[in-house]
Design an enzyme around this catalytic site. Structure first.
Site, mmCIF file in Angstrom:
data_model
loop_
_atom_site.group_PDB
_atom_site.id
_atom_site.type_symbol
_atom_site.label_atom_id
_atom_site.label_comp_id
_atom_site.label_asym_id
_atom_site.label_seq_id
_atom_site.Cartn_x
_atom_site.Cartn_y
_atom_site.Cartn_z
ATOM 1 C CB CYS A 17 -44.280 26.933 14.516
ATOM 2 S SG CYS A 17 -45.387 25.689 15.155
ATOM 3 C CB CYS A 253 -33.579 23.844 21.301
ATOM 4 S SG CYS A 253 -33.821 22.356 20.322
ATOM 5 C CE1 TYR A 259 -34.193 17.283 9.894
ATOM 6 C CE2 TYR A 259 -35.723 18.273 11.449
ATOM 7 C CZ TYR A 259 -35.490 17.622 10.264
ATOM 8 O OH TYR A 259 -36.525 17.333 9.433
ATOM 9 C CB SER A 300 -31.136 17.080 7.538
ATOM 10 O OG SER A 300 -31.263 15.679 7.376
ATOM 11 C CG ASP A 363 -30.176 15.475 11.064
ATOM 12 O OD1 ASP A 363 -30.957 15.405 12.017
ATOM 13 O OD2 ASP A 363 -30.518 15.167 9.900
ATOM 14 C CB CYS A 399 -38.349 17.195 22.687
ATOM 15 S SG CYS A 399 -38.363 18.993 22.710
ATOM 16 C CB CYS A 450 -32.427 22.603 25.964
ATOM 17 S SG CYS A 450 -33.534 21.228 26.401
ATOM 18 C CB CYS A 453 -33.801 15.108 23.055
ATOM 19 S SG CYS A 453 -32.608 16.082 22.127
HETATM 20 P P1 AMP Z 1 -35.946 8.400 12.139
HETATM 21 O O1 AMP Z 1 -36.175 7.866 10.768
HETATM 22 O O2 AMP Z 1 -37.168 8.303 13.019
HETATM 23 O O3 AMP Z 1 -34.722 7.821 12.794
HETATM 24 O O4 AMP Z 1 -35.681 9.965 11.999
HETATM 25 C C1 AMP Z 1 -34.436 10.468 11.678
HETATM 26 C C2 AMP Z 1 -34.493 11.273 10.403
HETATM 27 O O5 AMP Z 1 -35.545 12.232 10.465
HETATM 28 C C3 AMP Z 1 -33.202 12.023 10.155
HETATM 29 O O6 AMP Z 1 -32.920 11.953 8.766
HETATM 30 C C4 AMP Z 1 -33.503 13.457 10.571
HETATM 31 O O7 AMP Z 1 -32.955 14.377 9.646
HETATM 32 C C5 AMP Z 1 -35.018 13.574 10.567
HETATM 33 N N1 AMP Z 1 -35.559 14.120 11.816
HETATM 34 C C6 AMP Z 1 -35.051 14.047 13.046
HETATM 35 N N2 AMP Z 1 -35.863 14.665 13.940
HETATM 36 C C7 AMP Z 1 -36.908 15.131 13.267
HETATM 37 C C8 AMP Z 1 -38.091 15.846 13.635
HETATM 38 N N3 AMP Z 1 -38.375 16.192 14.885
HETATM 39 N N4 AMP Z 1 -38.947 16.153 12.628
HETATM 40 C C9 AMP Z 1 -38.698 15.783 11.376
HETATM 41 N N5 AMP Z 1 -37.604 15.114 10.967
HETATM 42 C C10 AMP Z 1 -36.717 14.781 11.901
#
Ligand code: AMP
Length: 475
Positions: A17, A253, A259, A300, A363, A399, A450, A453
């Site tokens: 947050c 972190c 990100y 991102s 990212d 995490c 950290c 993950c």
């Molecule tokens: P995924 O589609 O599950 O592989 O998530 C990866 C994508 O979500 C990437 O484009 C990241 O920028 C974004 N992302 C990674 N971690 C998070 C998170 N904790 N919350 C929201 N977006 C995330």
């Protein structure tokens, strides 16, 4: 019509947050609202502020974006030269009004409000203990536990710094907190410094915020990060600091830089944009590829991709149009909704990718949902080859400190080689930055980060998980 609701693996609110706190000569309300808008990216589910002119606290909080919640009659009636604020990250498991912050209670020493960023790992055992002592809880949040502990401490002794210190000795995990008690504004950060918190000067006073961009936009100046284990009290004329022991090694972190934080934020002296471009440079050297164009996943992956283009000498171009008005696909509860969400959110720019060997840079890959859809759409738009480069090592472990990635089985990289991940997301190749490369890009010693993950080694004790620096198994 009935809908099947996917079971939620963890219904507790996650606390990735944003928090702010202010003590000004004049009215703090409009500045608190602006500050929260500046850190809106840290949470879009709920928002709230609590203000005071020295005694009783008044507040407005609710579900929605900052400008949707902080408006109307109740908001207009708020007044106070001191206050704190919070934006909450949206997750599938905890979308309810009762978890909005700041949390407000009345204690023996006056009204208390608290805004928390992070996750407390021993919250369960603390809650059990408090419940056995007769405390009842209104919410499922860790933050309420902190409030109850503070209230108990304040009933023993009126000194808020002493109460915070005592509570900090019991809490384990991640917390960057702003707190107001009887009109006094405090900020404190866990001894590991997992989540950011910084101190700055504003016209007419002092402020605390999750990210330093708040001070830039509000025409103030960034002073410094709140130190791990530090308690800071701000007033309109200054800030006072109380140190509690920091952990022998910090655990900042890395995902904040990779990100989560704004590219213009400076955390622990490292600008996020600069770190991301460093990552791109190193990634280009570690995972070279022959290609015609480097394309970022907006927003991102942009700085990572720029660095990759510079490092590789391959031209950079925008390859996807992003629709900004689509909700975050990452948090949608089921896979088909997430798939559909990515398609609504991104569409390829044909002239950039058609007939070309494309390197897509993002990212991170968590489940692989986003990247699979992006690779498929890039091929449909006529790309000859699609290579994927990622600015974070493979995510393989959950995490417990507030980032919304908890379900081990869903991680695309778990028990897969990069070749198998490439098959999963239908790419010609996938390359991740190494852990050593990421550490170099950050310029912070590995022992102070950290990286749980990506390496499964946790800075605090967590049942069933390996602890950082642990070399032998416990018997
Ligand atoms: P995924 O589609 O599950 O592989 O998530 C990866 C994508 O979500 C990437 O484009 C990241 O920028 C974004 N992302 C990674 N971690 C998070 C998170 N904790 N919350 C929201 N977006 C995330």
């Amino acid at each position: 019509m009935t809908f099947e609701v996917a079971p939620l693996e963890d219904d507790r609110p996650k606390h990735f947050c944003g928090v702010v706190g202010m003590a000004l000569e004049g009215d703090a309300v409009p500045h608190l609202k602006k500050a929260l808008r500046i850190i809106q990216h840290r949470g879009q589910e709920s928002a709230g502020i609590a203000v005071s002119t020295g005694g009783a606290i008044s507040y407005v909080r609710g579900m929605g974006l900052v400008h949707e919640v902080l408006t109307g009659r109740q908001y207009n009636a708020l007044a106070g030269n001191r206050g704190i604020g919070h934006v909450r990250y949206s997750t599938s498991g905890s979308s309810c009004a009762e978890n909005c912050q700041p949390i407000t209670v009345t204690t023996k020493e006056g009204d208390l409000a608290l805004a928390h960023n992070g996750d407390i790992v021993n919250a369960g055992s603390i809650r059990d203990k408090l419940q056995s002592e007769g405390w009842a809880f209104l919410t499922s949040s860790d933050s309420e536990i902190i409030v109850r502990m503070l209230a108990t401490e304040l009933s023993n002794s009126p000194d808020p710094v002493r109460a915070i210190k005592t509570v900090m000795r019991t809490l384990e995990g991640a917390y960057s907190i702003t707190m107001m008690l009887d009109g006094r504004v405090f900020g404190f950060r866990d001894p590991f410094g997992f989540r950011p918190l910084c101190l700055g000067r504003l016209p007419g006073g002092y402020a605390l915020a999750s990210e330093s961009a708040v001070f830039d936009v509000l025409k103030g100046e960034f002073i410094r990060d709140v130190l791990p284990g530090e308690i800071v009290e701000i007033s309109s004329s200054g800030a006072t600091s109380t140190r509690t022991p920091a952990a022998p090694h910090c655990a900042h972190c890395m995902f904040e830089w990779v990100y989560f934080a704004r590219p213009d934020a400076v955390i622990e002296g490292r600008e996020v944009y600069q770190v991301r471009t460093n990552i791109g440079h190193i990634l280009a050297k570690e995972q070279p590829v022959e290609a015609d164009v480097v394309v970022p996943v907006p927003d991102s992956g942009r700085a990572h991709a720029l660095g990759f283009a510079e490092g590789s000498g391959i031209p950079y171009a925008e390859g996807f149009m992003k629709n900004r008005y689509i909700e975050r696909t990452f948090i949608l509860p089921d896979q088909s909704q997430r798939d559909e969400g990515v398609l609504l959110k991104l569409n390829p720019i044909r002239s950039t990718v058609a007939g070309k060997r494309v390197v897509i840079v993002d990212d991170s890959i968590v489940r692989g949902t986003t990247m699979l859809k992006i690779v498929q759409m890039t091929r449909r738009a006529g790309a000859k080859e699609v290579h994927v480069r990622i600015g974070c090592p493979p995510v393989i472990a959950p995490c417990f400190y507030g980032v919304d990635m908890k379900t081990r089985e869903q991680f695309a990289a778990l028990n897969r080689t990069p070749k198998q991940i490439a098959e999963l997301i239908t790419a010609d190749s996938v390359g991740y930055i190494s852990q050593a490369g990421l550490v170099r890009a950050l310029g912070i010693p590995e022992s102070e980060l950290c990286l749980a993950c990506v390496n499964g080694e946790y800075p605090t004790r967590i049942a069933g998980e390996k602890m950082r620096f642990q070399r032998t198994l416990e018997v």
